[in-house]
Design an enzyme around this catalytic site. Structure first.
Site, short mmCIF file in Angstrom:
data_model
loop_
_atom_site.label_atom_id
_atom_site.label_comp_id
_atom_site.label_asym_id
_atom_site.label_seq_id
_atom_site.Cartn_x
_atom_site.Cartn_y
_atom_site.Cartn_z
N HIS A 1 3.98 -1.34 10.63
CA HIS A 1 3.61 0.06 10.47
C HIS A 1 2.38 0.40 11.29
O HIS A 1 1.65 -0.48 11.75
CB HIS A 1 3.33 0.38 9.00
CG HIS A 1 2.17 -0.36 8.42
ND1 HIS A 1 2.27 -1.67 7.98
CD2 HIS A 1 0.87 -0.01 8.22
CE1 HIS A 1 1.09 -2.07 7.53
NE2 HIS A 1 0.22 -1.09 7.67
N GLU B 1 0.82 -1.20 0.00
CA GLU B 1 0.00 0.00 0.00
C GLU B 1 0.86 1.25 0.00
O GLU B 1 2.06 1.20 0.28
CB GLU B 1 -0.91 0.00 1.23
CG GLU B 1 -0.14 -0.01 2.54
CD GLU B 1 -1.03 -0.34 3.75
OE1 GLU B 1 -2.19 0.10 3.76
OE2 GLU B 1 -0.56 -1.03 4.65
N ARG C 1 -2.15 -7.76 13.69
CA ARG C 1 -1.81 -6.76 14.70
C ARG C 1 -0.82 -7.33 15.71
O ARG C 1 -0.94 -8.48 16.13
CB ARG C 1 -3.05 -6.30 15.46
CG ARG C 1 -4.13 -5.66 14.63
CD ARG C 1 -5.19 -5.06 15.54
NE ARG C 1 -6.40 -4.74 14.78
CZ ARG C 1 -7.43 -5.56 14.66
NH1 ARG C 1 -7.42 -6.73 15.31
NH2 ARG C 1 -8.48 -5.22 13.95
#
Length: 346
Positions: free
Chosen positions: A197, A136, A217
């Site tokens: 990130h 992304e 996560r």
């Protein structure tokens, strides 16, 4: 089927997602957001075509954007892919693995920090059919003073050190291992799959990505209601990510300034700004996605009505329209992102 006569610049109904970290900053782009004033809207999916989503990401159901304008209004992007295929995308362009649209376009509004997370690496995705690679880029639409993103681990951090910090599960343990990168309006950061990130509080971004919402996560800032995925993440994390923003030389022709903000294997993003109104030829080889950030733009072509694109709107310009010699009109003071597939970027 005559795609040249049937296709036109396509607007889609935004798909809004409530998030614990979301806010109402999309109202800055002229949006009327759902819910009450306190409803936290974290994501607006502008162009999505996913057969499945994760429960903790997209909500667990399929998501297919619906056309909002013209005679195709009410059709989903998946229906258009099935009907028009390469007339929509461009010759030789491969759809996603499930036959869907090859990109996912979003806005993200972080009023609080997003979780520290990673998306599947190519190796992990290849070995786990339910996991999908997600590379992304974040283009910073707006950022409060002092805002940061977290991008990668500091040099020398080992898997053992990261595991130990995640076991402690506090800011004091985890944050010293992460790159905190200051951001400002107009910055762009490319985040390939495998990059640890987090989007920081006070940042509004336009996100261009491969079509996946598989997220692992590792740290959630003290929030306890959401699952962590430590083992899956450790199998994916790249411990050598470089933290810097993308940096390209700007190019000015007449009153149009163009800066390439990201250019990689899956997509290219150009920021374009017009100091006076002018007509710009669109790509002759593939589809384009336009995200208007400031001002107003329009698409014009012979014997058709112009289509106005307002601030905050995203429009898909199908490949088949190149045969009609359509033009993109950047009005004075307008600024927009142009997203193309890499084989067709100019």
């Amino acid at each position: 089927m005559n795609a040249e006569n049937e296709l036109y610049p396509l607007l889609f109904t935004p798909i809004y997602k409530e998030k614990v970290w979301g806010g109402r900053s999309l109202e800055q782009l002229g949006r009327t957001l759902p819910g009450k004033p306190a409803t936290r809207i974290g994501e607006s999916w502008e162009l999505a075509d996913l057969s499945t989503t994760s429960v903790s990401g997209g909500g667990g159901s399929a998501e297919h954007s619906v056309v909002a304008n013209g005679v195709l209004a009410g059709k989903t992007i998946r229906e258009l892919m099935q009907t028009y295929g390469q007339s929509l995308l461009g010759q030789g362009v491969k759809p996603a693995a499930d036959g869907g649209f090859p990109l996912l376009i979003k806005f993200l509004d972080a009023s609080e920090n997003l979780s520290v997370q990673v998306h599947p690496s190519p190796e992990y995705a290849a070995a786990h059919p339910g996991a999908h690679l997600k590379s992304e880029a974040w283009y910073v639409v707006d950022a409060k003073a002092g805002a940061v993103i977290y991008k990668g681990l500091k040099p020398g951090v080992t898997p053992e050190q990261l595991r130990a910090a995640l076991k402690v599960n506090t800011d004091d343990a985890v944050l010293p291992l992460l790159h905190a990168v200051p951001v400002k309006k107009g910055d762009c950061h490319y985040l390939p799959s495998g990059t640890l990130h987090a989007l920081g509080a006070g940042v509004l971004v336009a996100e261009v990505q491969t079509p996946s919402d598989t997220t692992f996560r590792v740290y959630d800032w003290g929030r306890t209601e959401r699952e962590l995925h430590i083992e899956q993440a450790m199998a994916c994390i790249d411990f050598h990510t470089r933290p810097g923003a993308s940096s390209f030389e700007s190019r000015t022709f007449m009153s149009l300034t163009t800066v390439t903000k990201a250019c990689g294997e899956y997509f290219r993003i150009d920021e374009m700004q017009s100091s006076s109104s002018l007509q710009i030829p669109c790509s002759q080889n593939g589809m384009e996605i336009i995200i208007v950030l400031e001002g107003q733009t329009s698409v014009i072509w012979p014997e058709r009505d112009d289509i106005e694109i307002q601030q905050g709107q995203t429009v898909l310009l199908p490949h088949a329209l190149v045969a009609t010699h359509y033009m993109f009109w950047g009005k004075s003071g307008s600024r927009w992102l142009r997203v193309t597939l890499p084989d067709f970027a100019r």
